[in-house]
Design an enzyme around this catalytic site. Sequence first.
Site, PDB file in Angstrom:
ATOM      1  N   CYS A 152      95.735 -29.115 -11.429  1.00 25.65           N
ATOM      2  CA  CYS A 152      94.679 -28.620 -10.550  1.00 25.65           C
ATOM      3  C   CYS A 152      93.267 -28.995 -10.989  1.00 25.65           C
ATOM      4  O   CYS A 152      92.353 -29.005 -10.161  1.00 25.65           O
ATOM      5  CB  CYS A 152      94.787 -27.104 -10.425  1.00 25.65           C
ATOM      6  SG  CYS A 152      96.294 -26.564  -9.564  1.00 25.65           S
ATOM      7  N   TYR A 153      93.050 -29.296 -12.258  1.00 20.89           N
ATOM      8  CA  TYR A 153      91.694 -29.653 -12.680  1.00 20.89           C
ATOM      9  C   TYR A 153      91.470 -31.163 -12.755  1.00 20.89           C
ATOM     10  O   TYR A 153      90.434 -31.623 -13.235  1.00 20.89           O
ATOM     11  CB  TYR A 153      91.321 -29.003 -14.019  1.00 20.89           C
ATOM     12  CG  TYR A 153      92.286 -29.206 -15.165  1.00 20.89           C
ATOM     13  CD1 TYR A 153      92.508 -30.464 -15.706  1.00 20.89           C
ATOM     14  CD2 TYR A 153      92.947 -28.122 -15.731  1.00 20.89           C
ATOM     15  CE1 TYR A 153      93.373 -30.643 -16.764  1.00 20.89           C
ATOM     16  CE2 TYR A 153      93.808 -28.288 -16.802  1.00 20.89           C
ATOM     17  CZ  TYR A 153      94.024 -29.540 -17.307  1.00 20.89           C
ATOM     18  OH  TYR A 153      94.887 -29.706 -18.360  1.00 20.89           O
TER      19      TYR A 153
END
Length: 359
Positions: A152-153
Amino acid sequence: MTAVAHINAIGTAKPPHEVHDAFVRFVAGRIEAPKTRRLFERMVERAGIEQRFSYLEPVTLDDGTITDSDGFYGPEEWPGTDARMARYERDAPRLGLAAISALGDALDPGSVTHLVVASCTGFMAPGLDQRIAAALGLHPGVERTVVGFMGCYAAVNSLRLAHHIVRSEPAARVLVLTLELCTLHFQKTFDLERLLAMLLFGDGAAVALVSAKPHGLALDDFRATTLPGSAEAIRWTIRNQGFDMHLGGEVPGHIGNALRQEMKRNDADGLLRGQKDYDLWAVHAGGRSILDAVEQALELSPDALDASRTILREQGNMSSATLMFVLARMLAEQGDARGIAMAFGPGLAAESFRFTRLG
């Protein structure tokens, strides 16, 4: 004077089929224990998600069985990793090209010098970067970088690469593509925690054009940190039946505790850089409980995370592409503003950067 990297434009795309309602009905129909079913349905209501999208088209058979038009997730055994990767190889390039097409006149393919591609939901070689470069007719010498399996990052890491490229080569024009086909990795399970994790994820792609041209979102300092004692909270494991996601229920608590500590110290070396009053908060829409944890820990106003909550409601969590969708909403608005972006993922790690919207 060092060049400043700017996100000049963002294009987004989603697959054609809405699958959230079908997934909810499918899971609810398979849970036999009434107490567990009621808990699942209650969590669905609280999830803050109304739509998620996929290339898999939901259908209901005559006997009431919910599947998809290709029988990918049929009533018998579900596909192995090889079949899931074949679908990724088929669908990922066209989704990426759809996002790039959404840039419209902002993109001149002949001017692109660098291509950065982030994805954690599929592998192939020649890679997605090479497929995209060939389809766009990019110069054979374009510099390509793949950011893989960061979850997700990954959007923050990808934009950081573009930031450093432009600072070192002011004439660079960097395409940053984040693309995920999360729905290729649903697992056949009755474990409630795993079902609730799968409830969050949908498919999408977003691409940013980054250059030194001074318009759009000016990118500032990037920071990363790992939260102690949280290494097992988020795991993404390759198994025989796709990539198996573990998203522990303790994740929002870890994030909230870490951010409260940041609020207490709030110095120049911290995640917030000694500031609290940002105009824009671009937070990865990982789930309602994560957004609630951020809002409460940082003592934000109730509307501070509206952009993130809107993306969560309309698209679900698209892993690396999600934050770019949030930034696209902010880029489309008018007025000078100072903002901070942050995302959380495996590690458990937090990644962030500051930005300024021009005009």
